[in-house]
Design a protein around this motif. Sequence first.
Motif, PDB file in Angstrom:
ATOM      1  N   UNK A  56       4.893  22.904 -67.481  1.00 43.64           N
ATOM      2  CA  UNK A  56       6.095  22.226 -67.012  1.00 43.64           C
ATOM      3  C   UNK A  56       5.677  20.991 -66.205  1.00 43.64           C
ATOM      4  N   UNK A  57       6.120  19.816 -66.611  1.00 43.72           N
ATOM      5  CA  UNK A  57       5.689  18.600 -65.897  1.00 43.72           C
ATOM      6  C   UNK A  57       5.965  18.675 -64.397  1.00 43.72           C
ATOM      7  N   UNK A  58       7.064  19.310 -64.041  1.00 42.80           N
ATOM      8  CA  UNK A  58       7.407  19.397 -62.616  1.00 42.80           C
ATOM      9  C   UNK A  58       6.351  20.209 -61.853  1.00 42.80           C
ATOM     10  N   UNK A  59       5.969  21.353 -62.431  1.00 37.64           N
ATOM     11  CA  UNK A  59       4.938  22.174 -61.797  1.00 37.64           C
ATOM     12  C   UNK A  59       3.655  21.377 -61.648  1.00 37.64           C
ATOM     13  N   UNK A  60       3.347  20.648 -62.729  1.00 35.37           N
ATOM     14  CA  UNK A  60       2.119  19.862 -62.705  1.00 35.37           C
ATOM     15  C   UNK A  60       2.156  18.840 -61.586  1.00 35.37           C
ATOM     16  N   UNK A  61       3.289  18.109 -61.512  1.00 36.44           N
ATOM     17  CA  UNK A  61       3.384  17.070 -60.502  1.00 36.44           C
ATOM     18  C   UNK A  61       3.267  17.658 -59.108  1.00 36.44           C
ATOM     19  N   UNK A  62       3.941  18.794 -58.935  1.00 38.60           N
ATOM     20  CA  UNK A  62       3.912  19.409 -57.608  1.00 38.60           C
ATOM     21  C   UNK A  62       2.531  19.956 -57.280  1.00 38.60           C
ATOM     22  N   UNK A  63       1.858  20.496 -58.311  1.00 37.98           N
ATOM     23  CA  UNK A  63       0.636  21.230 -58.033  1.00 37.98           C
ATOM     24  C   UNK A  63      -0.622  20.379 -57.993  1.00 37.98           C
ATOM     25  N   UNK A  64      -0.680  19.368 -58.838  1.00 35.27           N
ATOM     26  CA  UNK A  64      -1.958  18.669 -58.975  1.00 35.27           C
ATOM     27  C   UNK A  64      -2.505  18.087 -57.669  1.00 35.27           C
ATOM     28  N   UNK A  65      -1.628  17.592 -56.780  1.00 36.44           N
ATOM     29  CA  UNK A  65      -2.199  17.089 -55.516  1.00 36.44           C
ATOM     30  C   UNK A  65      -2.946  18.170 -54.743  1.00 36.44           C
ATOM     31  N   UNK A  66      -2.681  19.445 -55.099  1.00 35.02           N
ATOM     32  CA  UNK A  66      -3.310  20.510 -54.319  1.00 35.02           C
ATOM     33  C   UNK A  66      -4.608  21.032 -54.932  1.00 35.02           C
ATOM     34  N   UNK A  67      -5.086  20.360 -55.993  1.00 34.56           N
ATOM     35  CA  UNK A  67      -6.349  20.832 -56.583  1.00 34.56           C
ATOM     36  C   UNK A  67      -7.445  20.800 -55.552  1.00 34.56           C
ATOM     37  N   UNK A  68      -7.383  19.768 -54.717  1.00 27.22           N
ATOM     38  CA  UNK A  68      -8.438  19.575 -53.739  1.00 27.22           C
ATOM     39  C   UNK A  68      -8.556  20.739 -52.766  1.00 27.22           C
ATOM     40  N   UNK A  69      -7.469  21.511 -52.629  1.00 28.50           N
ATOM     41  CA  UNK A  69      -7.439  22.570 -51.616  1.00 28.50           C
ATOM     42  C   UNK A  69      -8.642  23.504 -51.710  1.00 28.50           C
ATOM     43  N   UNK A  70      -8.883  23.996 -52.948  1.00 30.95           N
ATOM     44  CA  UNK A  70      -9.972  24.950 -53.093  1.00 30.95           C
ATOM     45  C   UNK A  70     -11.310  24.281 -52.834  1.00 30.95           C
ATOM     46  N   UNK A  71     -11.432  23.049 -53.350  1.00 30.16           N
ATOM     47  CA  UNK A  71     -12.710  22.359 -53.145  1.00 30.16           C
ATOM     48  C   UNK A  71     -12.950  22.101 -51.664  1.00 30.16           C
ATOM     49  N   UNK A  72     -11.863  21.765 -50.948  1.00 29.60           N
ATOM     50  CA  UNK A  72     -12.019  21.568 -49.497  1.00 29.60           C
ATOM     51  C   UNK A  72     -12.486  22.844 -48.835  1.00 29.60           C
ATOM     52  N   UNK A  73     -11.969  23.977 -49.343  1.00 29.62           N
ATOM     53  CA  UNK A  73     -12.361  25.241 -48.722  1.00 29.62           C
ATOM     54  C   UNK A  73     -13.836  25.548 -48.940  1.00 29.62           C
ATOM     55  N   UNK A 117     -13.182  26.014 -61.364  1.00 28.84           N
ATOM     56  CA  UNK A 117     -12.022  25.226 -61.802  1.00 28.84           C
ATOM     57  C   UNK A 117     -10.779  26.100 -61.814  1.00 28.84           C
ATOM     58  N   UNK A 118     -10.926  27.301 -62.365  1.00 31.85           N
ATOM     59  CA  UNK A 118      -9.769  28.178 -62.482  1.00 31.85           C
ATOM     60  C   UNK A 118      -9.163  28.447 -61.110  1.00 31.85           C
ATOM     61  N   UNK A 119     -10.013  28.746 -60.139  1.00 33.07           N
ATOM     62  CA  UNK A 119      -9.488  29.056 -58.811  1.00 33.07           C
ATOM     63  C   UNK A 119      -8.821  27.841 -58.182  1.00 33.07           C
ATOM     64  N   UNK A 120      -9.434  26.672 -58.408  1.00 39.36           N
ATOM     65  CA  UNK A 120      -8.829  25.459 -57.861  1.00 39.36           C
ATOM     66  C   UNK A 120      -7.424  25.271 -58.427  1.00 39.36           C
ATOM     67  N   UNK A 121      -7.278  25.523 -59.724  1.00 37.68           N
ATOM     68  CA  UNK A 121      -5.965  25.328 -60.323  1.00 37.68           C
ATOM     69  C   UNK A 121      -4.993  26.427 -59.946  1.00 37.68           C
ATOM     70  N   UNK A 122      -5.518  27.630 -59.681  1.00 36.30           N
ATOM     71  CA  UNK A 122      -4.621  28.689 -59.226  1.00 36.30           C
ATOM     72  C   UNK A 122      -3.985  28.275 -57.902  1.00 36.30           C
ATOM     73  N   UNK A 123      -4.780  27.697 -57.042  1.00 36.76           N
ATOM     74  CA  UNK A 123      -4.228  27.261 -55.753  1.00 36.76           C
ATOM     75  C   UNK A 123      -3.209  26.150 -55.965  1.00 36.76           C
ATOM     76  N   UNK A 124      -3.413  25.355 -57.006  1.00 36.87           N
ATOM     77  CA  UNK A 124      -2.511  24.229 -57.227  1.00 36.87           C
ATOM     78  C   UNK A 124      -1.238  24.651 -57.928  1.00 36.87           C
ATOM     79  N   UNK A 125      -1.347  25.307 -59.060  1.00 38.72           N
ATOM     80  CA  UNK A 125      -0.144  25.590 -59.840  1.00 38.72           C
ATOM     81  C   UNK A 125       0.151  27.069 -59.972  1.00 38.72           C
TER      82      UNK A 125
END
Lengths: 296, 293, 303, 271, 271
Positions: free
Chosen positions: A47-64, B148-156
Motif C-alpha cells: 500500500x503506497x500509504x504504508x510505504x510513505x509512512x513507514x520508509x522514513x523509519x527504516x533508519x530506526x533499526x540501523x540506529x539501534x 534488512x527484514x528487521x529494519x523493514x519490520x520496524x518501518x512497515x
Amino acid sequence: MTAAASAVARGEAAFRAARRRKRSAALLGAAILLGCFLLSAWIAEADPATLRAGLPRIGEYFRRILPTLRWEVLFAGTGTEGSLAFWFYRLDSWALLLWETAQMAALATLTGFAAAALLAFPAARNLAPGPLAYHLARRSLEGLRTVPDLVIALILVWAFGVGPLAGILAIALHSTGALGKLFAEAIENADLGPWEGVRAAGGSWAQACRFAVLPQVLPNLLSYGLLRFEINLRSASVIGFVGAGGIGEELYTAIASNYYEEVSAIVLLIILAVACVDLLSERVRHRVIGAMEGAR
Amino acid sequence: MSGARRGGAVPRPSPSEVAAWRARMPRAFAPAPARRALRWALGGAFLAWLAWALWQFGFTPQRLWNGLSGLTTILRLMVPPSPGEQWAEILRGLGESLAMAFLGTLLAAVIALPLGALGARNVLTVGLLRFSLRRVFDGMRGIDQLVWALAYVRAVGLGPLAGVLAIASADVAVLAKIYAEAIENADRRQVEGIAAVGGGRLAQLRFGLLPQVAPVILAQALYFFESNVRSAAILGVVGAGGIGLQIAERIRVRYWDEVAFIILLLILTVAAIDALSARLRRRLIGGPGAARA
Amino acid sequence: QRRSTDPDIAFPAPGRREWAAQVPQLRVGVLGGENEADRLGRFGPYRELLERTFQIPVRLFMASDYAGVIQAFGAGQLEISTMSPAAYAAAWLDTNGGVEPILCTEEADGSISYVAVMVVRADSGIASLEQMRGRSIVWSDPNSASGYLIPRFALRRQGINPDRYFSRTGFGGGHEQAIVAVLQRQYDAAVTWASGIGEEAEGFTRGALRSMVEKGMINMRDLRVIWRSEPIINGPTTVRADLPASFKEDMKLFHLALPRAHPEIYRQIERGGGAGYREVTHAQYQFMVDLRREEAQERRRRN
Amino acid sequence: MLELQGLTRRFGTVTAVDAVSLAVPDGQMVGIVGRSGAGKSTLLRMVNRLTEPSAGRVLWDGRDITALRGRALRDWRADCAMIFQQFNLVQRLDVLTNVLIGRLNRRRGPLAGLTGLLGLFTAEERARALGLLDRFGLAEAALQRAETLSGGQQQRVAICRALMQEPKVILADEPIASLDPANAEAVMQALRQANREQGLTVLCNLHQIEVARAHCDRILGLRQGRVVFDGPPAALDAEREEAIFGDTAPAAPGPSGPARAPAPPGAALVR
Amino acid sequence: MLELQGLTRRFGTVTAVDAVSLAVPDGQMVGIVGRSGAGKSTLLRMVNRLTEPSAGRVLWDGRDITALRGRALRDWRADCAMIFQQFNLVQRLDVLTNVLIGRLNRRRGPLAGLTGLLGLFTAEERARALGLLDRFGLAEAALQRAETLSGGQQQRVAICRALMQEPKVILADEPIASLDPANAEAVMQALRQANREQGLTVLCNLHQIEVARAHCDRILGLRQGRVVFDGPPAALDAEREEAIFGDTAPAAPGPSGPARAPAPPGAALVR
Ligand SMILES: Nc1ncnc2c1ncn2[C@@H]1O[C@H](COP(=O)(O)OP(=O)(O)OP(=O)(O)O)[C@@H](O)[C@H]1O
Ligand SMILES: Nc1ncnc2c1ncn2[C@@H]1O[C@H](COP(=O)(O)OP(=O)(O)OP(=O)(O)O)[C@@H](O)[C@H]1O
Ligand SMILES: [Mg+2]
Ligand SMILES: [Mg+2]
C-alpha cells in the motif's frame, strides 16, 4: 527510380507491419507484466500509504544497532563504553569464526564449483552430447538447487553426524545446483566458432569444451563462483543447522538476543570480507579477460 | 609414424631443431622461471591448504564410507510424498511466495540495472567513483537479509510488504554486481560502432550494450525470482507466510512425506520458471543456429 | 488465576469495544513455543471468530523466528502474539517491560510446563549427572530455551559450571540433530525438551524424543534420560503493555472461554491436545528474564 | 583538408603506425595498401579517435581533432564515418535500425536525445534508409536481425550506415574483403560516386592493389607502420609495388624480428 | 578418392546445396567458385560432417563417411582439415596453442586424453608448430593471444592449425579473403605445395575466379546449390563464367532475397 521507390514503399509497409506486430506483442507483454505486478502488489499488501509512512523509519533499526561512540574514549580499552574496543570486544573470536567459516565456505564452494563445471557442459543446450545427457544433467541440477539446503543438511546429519562435514557437503550440493544453472547459461551464450574449429580438427567433445569454450566462459564462471563463495560465507542457516557454528550463526544469535552493537560489529566484519572477495574477483576476472583493449 | 606416412606436411623436427627453437623462444616451451616458481608455490600452497582443510573438517574416506548407510533414514520417511491435510495452505503459500518474490525481484532488477551500468568499468570511466560505488554494493551485500527484514519490520510492520522490501534490498546489490560484470564482458566492437557514428554515452549504452546484455539481465532476474520463491528465511522472520515457511515448519516437525510433496511442487514450479526463462532468452538471443548464416 | 477449566467463564459477547479506537486493527503474531507443531494449526476460523467478536479487522502473522516479532512489538506494529518463554523474555528486555504475558496454554493433564532432559546412549554406562563430569555434551542451538539456556542456568544453580564441568560442549543446530549426534557417538549427552510426564520408554507424552519415536527415527531403548530440569512454564500469549486494560481482559476472556464455546476452533489451532489456557503474570517468567540478563553479562565477561 | 602530422601508435613493443604525415585535400579518394599487419586499420582508427595516438596530431581544416572532447568529438565522429573491417553492427538489432543509428548524431532539437534513445525515427529517415539499403540489394532484409546475414550482406549494411551519416569523410577498412567480385565492384562504385558527387574525402584500406588502382585518386603504401609510397596510381610501378608488398624486408609482425630460427629445410614459403 | 553422391542440404525452405555429385581423385586440387550464398560453405561443411546432409552420401575410398560416429568420426575429421571463412580460432588462447589444437587427435596412448585436456604438448610438437608458424611469418606472434592479431594474421594461424593436423584432405573456405595479394599468393602456394608434395586432396572455396584458374586442377561452379560448371580451368570460358556469376538468373542468397548488384547509375546517393 520507380523500382527504388517501390522498394522503399514495400520496406516501409513491412516495417509498419512489423512494428504493429511488435507493438501488439509488447503491449500484451506489458499488460501481462502490469497484471502480475498489480496482483502481486495486492497480495503483498504494498500500500503506497504504508510505504510513505513507514520508509522514513527504516533508519530506526540501523540506529539501534550502531554503537554510541564517544570521541574522548574512542581508543580506550575494552572496558570503556563508547570506545572502539568496547564495540568490537569479541573481535578475536569473531575473526576466528570468520576465518573458520571462510575455510568451510571455500571448501564447499570449490567442490560445488568443480561439480557444477562438470555438469554444466552437458546441461548447455548448444553443447549437450545427446538428449539423454542433457536431460540428466539439467534435471539433476534442478533437483539439487530446489531441494532446500536444510533438507539436504538433515539427511546428511543422519549419515555423517553433526559438524562441518555435513554442512560443507550440504552447501556444496546446493552450490552445485545453483552454479550449474548459471554456468550452463554462460556456456549457451558463448561463441560456437572456436568450438567448430576444434571439432573440425578432430578434437573430442571434452577437448572442444576445454579448448574452445572454457577460455571464453572462464571469467564468467570465476565471477559466479566468487559470488557464490561470498554467499556461502554469509549463509548461516545450513552451517548453524548442523551445529558447525560460523560467523552467520553468531550474527543470528546476536540478532535474536538483541545484542545490538554486536550486530553492527559483525555486519561490518562481513562487509569487510565481502569487499575483499569482490576486489579479488575483479582482479582475477580482468586478468582472465586480459587486455581486451582495442580488440578489433 | 605419421611422418613416415607422407613425408610430413610439417617436417618432423629433429632434436637439434627442437633445441634451436627452444633457445629462440623459451617462453613457448615453458613459462618464465619466475612464473613457474610462483605457479609451483601457489599450487603447493593450495594443495597443502586443501589437505589441511579436508583433515580439519573430518573428510576421511572412512567416515564418508560409513556415513552412506545413514543416508536413507530420512529418504525412507519421504515416500510416498503426501500433501497432508493442509494442501490448500501449501498452495496458498506457493501463491504468496510467487507474488512476493515477483515483486521483490522486479523492484531489485529495476533499481539494479542503472546501478550496475554505473559500476561497470567500460561505462563509468571515473575510477574513483566506480570504486566507491562498488564498495557501496559490497556494503549492501554484506548486510544480512535478516537485518534488512528487521529494519523493514520496524518501518512497515510485520507482513509481506516488509518481506518484499527486504528481498529487494538484499538483491539489488547482488544483481547490480552481476549486471556490472555482464556489461564489462560485452563485445566492444558493437559499442565502438555506435561511438564511430558520433553517438553519445547514452546512445552507446542503449544501442551498443543493451541489446547484448539483455539476455543476461533477464536470465539473472528470472534466476533470482526462482531462488526467492524457494527462500524461506526472510519471509518467515517477517511473518509473511509463503511456501518457504510451509516447508520449514514441516522440517521442524519432521513431516517428511509432506516435505517431499512440497519439494515436488517446488521442482515443478522451478521447471516452469526455467522453461519460461529459456523461451524469453531464446527470443532475445535468437534461435539456435540463427547466429551463423 | 483463572483457567479454561473454570466453569464460570463466559465467552465475550460480539460487539465493538471502546478500545477499538486505540486498536484500529488487531495484529496477531503466531510464534511457536517449544511445541513446534503449534503453527501447523489452522487459524482461519480463529481469525474470523476474533473479527466477529470484536468487530475490527484482524491480521495474523505466522512467524518462524522471534526476532521479527520482537522488533514489531518494539515499534508498536503488533498487538498480541503467542511465543516461547525465551522469546517473551527477550521481548520484555528489549522493550523495557513494554510487553505483558496474559495467558499460557494448559496441557490435557493440567500441567502448564515442560522440562529439559539430558539423554545419553543406553550402552554408554552413564547413569547420573555425576558420571558426566569430564564427558562431552551437545546443546541443541544457542537460542533454544530448553536445549541451551535453561539447562545451563539450572546446572549453574546446582553448582555446576557447564563450561568447566564437561570436557567438551558444542551445538547440534537443533533438537533432532543433537540427539543424532549422541546416537552417532559424537557426544556423550544431549539436552532436549520433553513434557516430563508419561512413559519414558515412549519418549514421554510430548517433546522432541516423542516425535522422533513416532516417526521411527529412534528407539528409546538406545537412550537413557539421566537428568531433568525444574518445570519450565509454557510460553505466554503476550500483549503490548501500553494497551488498555479492557483490551487485555477481553483477550483473556476470549481465549479462556474458547475451548468450551468453540471447541472445533480451539482444536484446530491447538492441533488436538490441550485443555485450554491459564492466566499468567510476569512474575512467572521473571526467571527467564534473569536468565537472559545473566547470559548477556556472561557474554560480556567473555565466559 | 585532412592532415596527419607524425601520427604514431605503439602497442607494447610493436609500433603499429610510425610517424605518418599526410595531407589529404577535400574530395580526394585515397587507397591505403599494405601487407597484413602493416597498420592500416590502426591508422584509420586514429583518424576517428577510436584508438588514441601515442604521438602526433590529426587536423581537419586546421582544427586539432586529437584534442576534441565530448560533444565536439561526437560531432567529428558523425562527420567522419567509419566502415569497420569486422562490420561492428549491433548483432541483435534489425538491419534497418542499424542503418538508422547512423542518424543518431544528426538530430537536433530539445527532444532529440530522448527520441533517439527510444529508437523513434521519422518516416522520412526510414525512407531514406530503405532507399539506401535498396541500392545495395538489401531492402528485403531490412527487418532481419543483423546477425542472421551472411558476411557480405553485413558488410553492405555497414556501408549503408556510414552513408546515412552524411559524412564529410569516409574511412573504409577493407570494405570489400568479404564480397564477391560483382558486389565488390558495386561497393567501390558507390564509394566513388559519393566521393565525386558530394566531394567526400575517402580513405579506404584495400588488399587488392588493382582495385586501388582502378578507383582511387591517390595511393598510400604502408609497410610496418611507415609510408613507403605516396602518389597517383600511375606512379605505382612494379618496383614500388615490390617495396610495399615485397619480400625484401621481413614482413613478420610483432617485435622487430630477431635472428631467424633454423627454418625447416626448403620450406621458406612466405618470405 | 573422395566421392559425393547426391549431396543435399535444406535450411527450411532454402535448398543451400542441391544434389551435388562429384568424384575427386586423390591429390586433386579443386576450386569451388560461386556467388555469395551459392552454398559453397555448406558443401564443405557437409564433407567434414559439421553440417549433416539432408540427403546424399560422402564416400572416402569407398567408406561411407556419412555414417561415422564417435571415434571414427573424429578420426575422419582429423584427416580432413577445415580452414574456416571466419577462422574460428579460440580468441583467448595464444597463437601457439591454437595451432597445437590441430594435434589433439593425433595423440595416442593411455594418457593421451588426459594430457590433451591439460594442454600438455611435447617439446617436439611445439617446435613443429613454431616451424609452421615461422613459415607463415608468424613465429614472433606465437605467444600473443589470437584476438590481438590482425584479420590476415588470424587467417594464417587457422591455416597453420589445419596443416598441423597432417590431413589427407584440406577443406579451405575462402582462405585468402582477408589477405593481401602477397600473402594470398603465399597461402595458395602452400596449399598447392601440400597438394603436390604430399598428394593431399584440396577443396578450396574462392571468390576470385582468377585465383582458382591459376592454382587449381579443376574448377567447380556452384549456383544456387547446383553444379553449373565442372571442368579444368581451360574449359571455363566467358560464357560459362557468366552462367556462374551472371545476372541472368537471380543469385538469391537465402531468405533475404536477391543480392542485387550495382546501384542504378543515376540515383542520388543519399536522398
Ligand atoms: N589492441 C592491440 N594490441 C596489440 N597489438 C595490436 C593491437 N591492435 C593492433 N595490434 C598490432 O598492430 C599491428 C598493426 O595492426 P593493424 O590491425 O593496424 O594491421 P592491418 O594493416 O589492418 O592488417 P590487416 O590487413 O591484416 O587487417 C599488428 O602487428 C597487430 O598485431
Ligand atoms: N545455419 C543456417 N540456417 C539457415 N540458413 C542457412 C544456414 N547456413 C546457410 N544458410 C543459407 O544457405 C545458403 C548457402 O549458404 P553458404 O554459407 O553455403 O553460402 P556461401 O556460398 O558460402 O556464401 P558466401 O560466399 O557469402 O560465404 C544461404 O542462402 C544461407 O543463407
Ligand atoms: Mg586491418
Ligand atoms: Mg561461405
